[in-house]
Design an enzyme around this catalytic site. Structure first.
Site, PDB file in Angstrom:
ATOM      1  N   GLY A 247       8.420 -29.481 -16.469  1.00 55.55           N
ATOM      2  CA  GLY A 247       7.349 -28.694 -15.869  1.00 55.55           C
ATOM      3  C   GLY A 247       7.903 -27.415 -15.263  1.00 55.55           C
ATOM      4  O   GLY A 247       8.993 -26.966 -15.629  1.00 55.55           O
ATOM      5  N   SER A 248       7.168 -26.864 -14.314  1.00 50.28           N
ATOM      6  CA  SER A 248       7.574 -25.595 -13.720  1.00 50.28           C
ATOM      7  C   SER A 248       8.738 -25.791 -12.748  1.00 50.28           C
ATOM      8  O   SER A 248       8.988 -26.900 -12.268  1.00 50.28           O
ATOM      9  CB  SER A 248       6.390 -24.997 -12.945  1.00 50.28           C
ATOM     10  OG  SER A 248       6.096 -25.828 -11.831  1.00 50.28           O
ATOM     11  N   LYS A 250       8.802 -24.690  -9.765  1.00 48.49           N
ATOM     12  CA  LYS A 250       8.208 -25.043  -8.477  1.00 48.49           C
ATOM     13  C   LYS A 250       8.047 -26.562  -8.369  1.00 48.49           C
ATOM     14  O   LYS A 250       8.430 -27.180  -7.376  1.00 48.49           O
ATOM     15  CB  LYS A 250       6.858 -24.329  -8.367  1.00 48.49           C
ATOM     16  CG  LYS A 250       6.195 -24.433  -7.030  1.00 48.49           C
ATOM     17  CD  LYS A 250       5.027 -23.444  -6.936  1.00 48.49           C
ATOM     18  CE  LYS A 250       4.095 -23.862  -5.826  1.00 48.49           C
ATOM     19  NZ  LYS A 250       2.910 -24.583  -6.294  1.00 48.49           N
ATOM     20  N   GLU A 269      13.795 -30.616 -16.455  1.00 43.33           N
ATOM     21  CA  GLU A 269      13.713 -29.651 -17.552  1.00 43.33           C
ATOM     22  C   GLU A 269      12.599 -28.703 -17.191  1.00 43.33           C
ATOM     23  O   GLU A 269      11.427 -28.983 -17.410  1.00 43.33           O
ATOM     24  CB  GLU A 269      13.444 -30.432 -18.847  1.00 43.33           C
ATOM     25  CG  GLU A 269      13.897 -29.704 -20.086  1.00 43.33           C
ATOM     26  CD  GLU A 269      12.752 -28.939 -20.682  1.00 43.33           C
ATOM     27  OE1 GLU A 269      12.679 -27.729 -20.395  1.00 43.33           O
ATOM     28  OE2 GLU A 269      11.942 -29.523 -21.407  1.00 43.33           O
ATOM     29  N   CYS A 303       8.525 -24.084 -23.235  1.00 42.58           N
ATOM     30  CA  CYS A 303       9.539 -23.680 -22.264  1.00 42.58           C
ATOM     31  C   CYS A 303      10.616 -22.871 -22.969  1.00 42.58           C
ATOM     32  O   CYS A 303      11.336 -22.107 -22.341  1.00 42.58           O
ATOM     33  CB  CYS A 303      10.104 -24.879 -21.532  1.00 42.58           C
ATOM     34  SG  CYS A 303      10.738 -26.108 -22.635  1.00 42.58           S
TER      35      CYS A 303
HETATM   36  C1  UN1 Z   1       9.239 -27.706 -24.261  1.00 42.31           C
HETATM   37  O1  UN1 Z   1       8.662 -26.635 -24.443  1.00 42.31           O
HETATM   38  O2  UN1 Z   1       9.110 -28.312 -23.163  1.00 42.31           O
HETATM   39  O3  UN1 Z   1      12.845 -26.438 -28.790  1.00 42.31           O
HETATM   40  C2  UN1 Z   1      10.031 -28.394 -25.285  1.00 42.31           C
HETATM   41  C3  UN1 Z   1      11.611 -26.467 -28.840  1.00 42.31           C
HETATM   42  C4  UN1 Z   1      10.944 -27.814 -28.951  1.00 42.31           C
HETATM   43  C5  UN1 Z   1      10.817 -28.462 -27.631  1.00 42.31           C
HETATM   44  C6  UN1 Z   1      10.241 -27.603 -26.546  1.00 42.31           C
HETATM   45  N1  UN1 Z   1      11.731 -28.634 -29.824  1.00 42.31           N
HETATM   46  O4  UN1 Z   1      10.930 -25.475 -28.813  1.00 42.31           O
END
Ligand code: UN1
Length: 518
Positions: A247-248, A250, A269, A303
């Site tokens: 998540g974020s 924060k 993460e 992310c």
């Molecule tokens: C995520 O955005 O939390 O590497 C995971 C990637 C994907 C996983 C992203 N296999 O973009």
């Protein structure tokens, strides 16, 4: 309006996955729930997909008790046999790949190809975990004492708390769940309240596998509920030795503090601020395609999404122009339909956040090159569709230093590689990174100790779309956790060092004499 008629049958997809009009949000072998009701609307067109009766505090207690009971038997079930169960889960996921991929698309809005890609990640990690179930290796050491033997072994840890985000509503759970399962842990999943039905569907799939094998399905438990009711309880619960959360930043700080206070463990993460350095020695056509997928894919809600382009002065204008053209021709619309490359953002809140970011860019002196608008009209009536945005900025802008979970791409110019790497690393986050260059001296510099400071560093591929085989995660404000491949499994087990004396004497280490007079 025939042009807007759907070519897919939502009801049939939900039915095949066992999603009802009203679903229970807690699972410990049985489905139940006594909390408040929450509805899941599709970001595609606002259609109500289903409702969930969430878990309340007592429901949570019940789930923890049953997950603890399940752990007691599961930890004694041999690891390769645990792998066999995970193999069967992988088989089941193969059967449901299309439907589960479609549900991901319906509930959070990524295009169908990416929805199915996410289920493929689940299948891949299941396969990986099956092999791993025979390879949970410890080391042997040479004792300094004669006729002594030393080794280490890895034991199951307990109940693992998995907190997942809306943007990867099924894959990230699987990264954790498949590994934790072969490691002998039971687990409790708290999914994002934005994607509860994905979690119900996954849990129903694994439930059948456990039941078929006469094993307690509470090994993979579920609690759907708001942070204040469920999340806070989980992170403060001493019975849960490890919390793995996505998540974020924060949110990660809150979790890290709470779990740290009780000396529990975390895998965090969190946010990324991923950049691609595009050198004057890059294959620009390849770079363009990678940037497009990295920045527009999943509507910029990974992310790992590409947020910053650090382009060499000599190719800056050309790359920017080419990308502007490419951005204009991105088909935006219903993510279930063939040909669409960008679907809606997850909800109105995300659209608002994006528009605020666009305003901040302008306020700080940046220039919007294209996009950054809300789309209107019948096809976009949910209000969640935007045009992807490119902006010329300085890396030091406050807005650039922050992660905005939306398709906004920042363009920054550099002259020397040292300058590019300095700009690259000058953000609080450290998840994914890449360089496009055909020059080996440049790529090796980028990968060296003085290069990228991220957990993931790539050459001539983009920042997103990592394979499950590598350890996934990042440094600095990204939280330092590692999930998925490589030796990430170790985080889900406890290590024990064993020394065995097979002599008839009792020599002490460090040569200490401690004689007892007889
Ligand atoms: C995520 O955005 O939390 O590497 C995971 C990637 C994907 C996983 C992203 N296999 O973009």
């Amino acid at each position: 309006m025939p042009a807007l008629a759907k070519t897919y049958d939502v009801k049939a997809i939900l039915e095949r996955l066992g999603i009802e009009k009203v679903n229970y949000g807690a699972f410990d072998g049985e489905w139940f729930g006594n909390g408040s009701k929450s509805a899941s609307y599709s970001p595609i067109d606002g259609e109500l997909l289903g409702e969930v009766i969430q878990a309340n505090a007592e429901d949570y207690e019940r789930v923890v008790k049953n997950a603890a009971k399940a752990f007691e038997m599961w930890r004694m079930y041999p690891a390769p046999r645990r792998g066999e169960i995970v193999r069967q889960i992988g088989e089941e996921l193969r059967k449901y790949k299309d439907d589960l991929g479609a549900l991901v698309t319906l509930e959070m809005g990524k295009i169908y190809a990416e929805g199915k890609g996410e289920v493929q990640e689940m299948i891949d990690i299941a396969d990986f975990a099956v092999g791993l179930s025979r390879q949970l290796y410890g080391l042997t050491m040479h004792s300094e004492r004669p006729l002594h033997r030393m080794y280490e072994q890895w034991h199951p840890m307990g109940i693992i708390g998995i907190i997942s985000a809306f943007n990867f509503p099924v894959a990230v759970w699987a990264w954790n769940a498949m590994l934790a399962a072969v490691c002998g842990d039971s687990m409790i999943w708290k999914p994002s309240h934005k994607t509860p039905l994905c979690a119900v569907a996954c849990t129903k799939i694994v439930q059948r596998v456990f039941e078929r094998n006469n094993l307690p399905p509470a090994i993979m438990s579920l609690v759907i509920g708001r942070g204040a009711d469920i999340g806070d309880r989980m992170i403060n619960d001493k019975r849960i030795p490890l919390i793995s959360a996505t998540g974020s930043t924060k949110m990660g700080i809150t979790i890290g503090e709470a779990v740290g206070r009780r000396l529990g463990r975390t895998i965090l993460e969190l946010g990324g601020n991923n950049a691609i350095i595009v050198s004057d020695k890059a294959d620009l056509d390849m770079a363009l395609r990678a940037i497009l997928f990295g920045s527009v894919g999943t509507a910029g809600q990974r992310c790992t999404s590409t947020r910053r382009i650090i382009a060499h002065a000599d190719i800056y204008d050309q790359l920017l122009n080419d990308l502007k053209e490419a951005y204009k021709s991105v088909p935006i619309g219903d993510p279930m339909e063939d040909g669409t490359l960008m679907g809606p953002l997850v909800d109105n809140e995300a659209v608002k956040t994006m528009m605020e970011a666009v305003e901040s860019i302008k306020k700080e002196g940046g220039e919007i090159v294209c996009g950054g608008e809300i789309l209107t009209g019948d096809a976009y009536k949910s209000g969640n569709y935007v045009t992807p945005c490119i902006a010329k900025v300085e890396n030091s802008y406050k807005i650039v230093q922050n992660e905005t979970f939306a398709p906004i791409l920042y363009f920054i110019k550099y002259n020397t590689l040292d300058e590019a790497i300095a700009l690259h690393n000058d953000v609080p986050q450290g998840l994914s990174s890449s360089i496009f260059t055909t020059n080996m001296l440049e790529s090796e510099t980028f990968l060296s100790a003085k290069g990228s400071d991220c957990g993931i560093a790539n050459v001539n591929i983009g920042t997103s779309g990592a394979e499950i085989g590598g350890a996934f995660g990042g440094e600095k404000e990204t939280g330092g956790g590692r999930e998925s491949g490589s030796d990430s499994w170790r985080a889900y087990m406890r290590r024990q060092t064993n020394t065995m004396n097979w002599s008839t004497e009792l020599p002490l280490a460090q040569g200490i004499q401690f004689g007892v007079k007889k």
